[in-house]
Design a protein around this motif. Structure first.
Motif, PDB file in Angstrom:
ATOM      1  N   HIS A  24       0.841  -1.188   0.000  1.00  0.00           N
ATOM      2  CA  HIS A  24       0.000   0.000   0.000  1.00  0.00           C
ATOM      3  C   HIS A  24       0.875   1.235   0.000  1.00  0.00           C
ATOM      4  O   HIS A  24       1.780   1.357   0.811  1.00  0.00           O
TER       5      HIS A  24
ATOM      6  N   HIS B 226     -10.040   3.495   4.537  1.00  0.00           N
ATOM      7  CA  HIS B 226      -9.956   2.468   3.492  1.00  0.00           C
ATOM      8  C   HIS B 226     -11.342   1.877   3.305  1.00  0.00           C
ATOM      9  O   HIS B 226     -11.996   1.507   4.280  1.00  0.00           O
TER      10      HIS B 226
ATOM     11  N   GLY C 268      -4.740   4.100   7.838  1.00  0.00           N
ATOM     12  CA  GLY C 268      -5.980   3.335   7.841  1.00  0.00           C
ATOM     13  C   GLY C 268      -6.651   3.404   9.203  1.00  0.00           C
ATOM     14  O   GLY C 268      -6.862   2.381   9.846  1.00  0.00           O
TER      15      GLY C 268
END
Length: 141
Positions: free
Chosen positions: A3, A10, A30
């Motif tokens: 990522h 997310h 995230g």
């Protein structure tokens, strides 16, 4: 799987029977995960995982079940609100409406004219001296 980026929210589509594990995408970011699981009959189960310090946001919540017609708009709204909730934790963060109010105030300060209401009303309701219906070929009776 790698990522790149620092996305605080997310949105994940999972067709697996097991619950999604946070470590599948290795990232320190995230703060909020919105996981969508397709079900039978065009329904979708929503799982929301968030860090404990992130305040409540909506409209979707952990465990919600929605149909395919509502899914796109509800996921989009929840993603935007989740991002705002995460950003609200930043010291001195200014929400979008506070920033917009500052811009409007700056425009007002730059373009206002000091006059009384009576002067303003006179300018609005009295015809301009250079404007005449007779100059436009219209007969005035």
């Amino acid at each position: 799987l790698r990522h790149l980026g620092n996305d605080e929210v997310h949105i994940i589509w999972s067709e697996h029977t097991r619950d999604y594990r946070r470590g599948i995408i290795p990232t320190d970011f995230g703060d909020v995960l919105i996981i969508i699981y397709p079900m039978k009959n065009c329904m979708f189960y929503i799982q929301i995982l968030k860090k404990p310090e992130v305040p409540f946001f909506g409209p979707l919540f952990d465990g919600a079940i929605v149909n395919e017609k509502l899914l796109p708009s509800l996921v989009r709204a929840t993603g935007i609100n989740a991002s705002r909730a995460v950003k609200s934790l930043i010291p001195l963060y200014q929400s979008f409406y506070e920033e917009r109010a500052q811009y409007v105030e700056a425009i007002v300060q730059q373009h206002k004219e000091i006059m009384t209401f009576e002067d303003f009303a006179a300018q609005v309701f009295s015809p301009s001296p250079s404007y005449s219906l007779s100059n436009m070929g219209v007969e005035v009776f």
